[in-house]
Design an enzyme around this catalytic site. Sequence first.
Site, PDB file in Angstrom:
ATOM      1  N   GLY A  46       1.523 -20.250 -36.605  1.00 54.14           N
ATOM      2  CA  GLY A  46       0.446 -19.488 -35.996  1.00 54.14           C
ATOM      3  C   GLY A  46       0.564 -18.033 -36.398  1.00 54.14           C
ATOM      4  O   GLY A  46       1.668 -17.565 -36.725  1.00 54.14           O
ATOM      5  N   GLN A  51      -0.629  -9.022 -35.870  1.00 53.92           N
ATOM      6  CA  GLN A  51       0.575  -9.165 -36.697  1.00 53.92           C
ATOM      7  C   GLN A  51       0.353  -8.744 -38.139  1.00 53.92           C
ATOM      8  O   GLN A  51       1.313  -8.513 -38.876  1.00 53.92           O
ATOM      9  CB  GLN A  51       1.069 -10.620 -36.677  1.00 53.92           C
ATOM     10  CG  GLN A  51       1.573 -11.065 -35.317  1.00 53.92           C
ATOM     11  CD  GLN A  51       2.083 -12.499 -35.373  1.00 53.92           C
ATOM     12  OE1 GLN A  51       1.323 -13.432 -35.208  1.00 53.92           O
ATOM     13  NE2 GLN A  51       3.371 -12.663 -35.626  1.00 53.92           N
ATOM     14  N   CYS A  94       9.057 -15.999 -33.707  1.00 56.36           N
ATOM     15  CA  CYS A  94       7.840 -15.253 -34.031  1.00 56.36           C
ATOM     16  C   CYS A  94       8.039 -14.579 -35.375  1.00 56.36           C
ATOM     17  O   CYS A  94       9.095 -14.000 -35.619  1.00 56.36           O
ATOM     18  CB  CYS A  94       7.580 -14.208 -32.948  1.00 56.36           C
ATOM     19  SG  CYS A  94       6.125 -13.196 -33.263  1.00 56.36           S
ATOM     20  N   LEU A  95       7.026 -14.648 -36.242  1.00 55.98           N
ATOM     21  CA  LEU A  95       7.135 -14.038 -37.566  1.00 55.98           C
ATOM     22  C   LEU A  95       7.323 -12.521 -37.459  1.00 55.98           C
ATOM     23  O   LEU A  95       7.835 -11.894 -38.376  1.00 55.98           O
ATOM     24  CB  LEU A  95       5.887 -14.357 -38.403  1.00 55.98           C
ATOM     25  CG  LEU A  95       5.686 -15.847 -38.728  1.00 55.98           C
ATOM     26  CD1 LEU A  95       4.378 -16.059 -39.461  1.00 55.98           C
ATOM     27  CD2 LEU A  95       6.863 -16.381 -39.537  1.00 55.98           C
ATOM     28  N   HIS A 136       1.292 -18.623 -27.298  1.00 58.93           N
ATOM     29  CA  HIS A 136       2.050 -17.572 -27.993  1.00 58.93           C
ATOM     30  C   HIS A 136       1.103 -16.651 -28.776  1.00 58.93           C
ATOM     31  O   HIS A 136       1.204 -15.427 -28.699  1.00 58.93           O
ATOM     32  CB  HIS A 136       3.070 -18.246 -28.930  1.00 58.93           C
ATOM     33  CG  HIS A 136       3.893 -17.302 -29.751  1.00 58.93           C
ATOM     34  ND1 HIS A 136       5.255 -17.206 -29.633  1.00 58.93           N
ATOM     35  CD2 HIS A 136       3.532 -16.417 -30.724  1.00 58.93           C
ATOM     36  CE1 HIS A 136       5.698 -16.286 -30.491  1.00 58.93           C
ATOM     37  NE2 HIS A 136       4.669 -15.801 -31.176  1.00 58.93           N
ATOM     38  N   GLU A 137       0.156 -17.257 -29.517  1.00 60.45           N
ATOM     39  CA  GLU A 137      -0.746 -16.453 -30.358  1.00 60.45           C
ATOM     40  C   GLU A 137      -1.749 -15.670 -29.514  1.00 60.45           C
ATOM     41  O   GLU A 137      -2.067 -14.526 -29.830  1.00 60.45           O
ATOM     42  CB  GLU A 137      -1.468 -17.337 -31.377  1.00 60.45           C
ATOM     43  CG  GLU A 137      -0.558 -18.076 -32.361  1.00 60.45           C
ATOM     44  CD  GLU A 137       0.491 -17.209 -33.017  1.00 60.45           C
ATOM     45  OE1 GLU A 137       0.248 -16.007 -33.237  1.00 60.45           O
ATOM     46  OE2 GLU A 137       1.588 -17.729 -33.299  1.00 60.45           O
ATOM     47  N   HIS A 140      -0.349 -12.501 -28.271  1.00 57.93           N
ATOM     48  CA  HIS A 140      -0.347 -11.406 -29.264  1.00 57.93           C
ATOM     49  C   HIS A 140      -1.612 -10.552 -29.133  1.00 57.93           C
ATOM     50  O   HIS A 140      -1.581  -9.351 -29.379  1.00 57.93           O
ATOM     51  CB  HIS A 140      -0.296 -11.978 -30.689  1.00 57.93           C
ATOM     52  CG  HIS A 140       1.093 -12.240 -31.198  1.00 57.93           C
ATOM     53  ND1 HIS A 140       2.044 -11.249 -31.335  1.00 57.93           N
ATOM     54  CD2 HIS A 140       1.687 -13.373 -31.638  1.00 57.93           C
ATOM     55  CE1 HIS A 140       3.161 -11.773 -31.828  1.00 57.93           C
ATOM     56  NE2 HIS A 140       2.975 -13.071 -32.016  1.00 57.93           N
TER      57      HIS A 140
HETATM   58 NI    NI Z   1       4.353 -14.453 -32.709  1.00 57.02          NI
END
Ligand code: NI
Length: 171
Positions: A46, A51, A94-95, A136-137, A140
């Site tokens: 995701g 991000q 998380c990236l 999660h997304e 963000h």
């Molecule tokens: Ni994330």
Amino acid sequence: MSILKIYEFPDPALRKATEPVTVFNDDLRALAADMAATMFDAPGVGLAAPQIGKSIKMIVVDHSRQEEKPNAWLALVNPEIIAVEGLQCDTEGCLSVPDLTSKVDRYRKITARYQDLSGHPQEIIAEDRFAVVLQHEIDHLNGVLFLDHLSSLKRNLYLKKYKKWLRGQQS
Ligand code: NI
């Protein structure tokens, strides 16, 4: 399609308020495709617009399991969780937060309302792991990182480790 730069914690881009998307044009669709390419390249499941430094309400998620097609992805524009059910606790990463995974409490099943890349209203029901990804997304888009769900003890341990790692990078 191009691979975009992923902003990492503690970059302020990850905390900025996001604007709703009102224009559904080729630029938006190209951005979503770039985000999907960036997500698969990372690799991740995701990616949210903040991000990659865009303060707008759009996320992309891996949809390959649902469509039974490798590299299938779904863009959710202006997503909003409208119903939740049950609880689960699973490991997340998380990236934008390298080198940390942790258990996070989430709803087990969610219903989200969103717009597709043409602006049409849609609804999606997600369960288990896919529900975690969506929560999660969508977090963000509100400037929330999974770190924020951890106990202060765990978070402080991570911040210490992270500061040490940053110092190592600079010297
Ligand atoms: Ni994330």
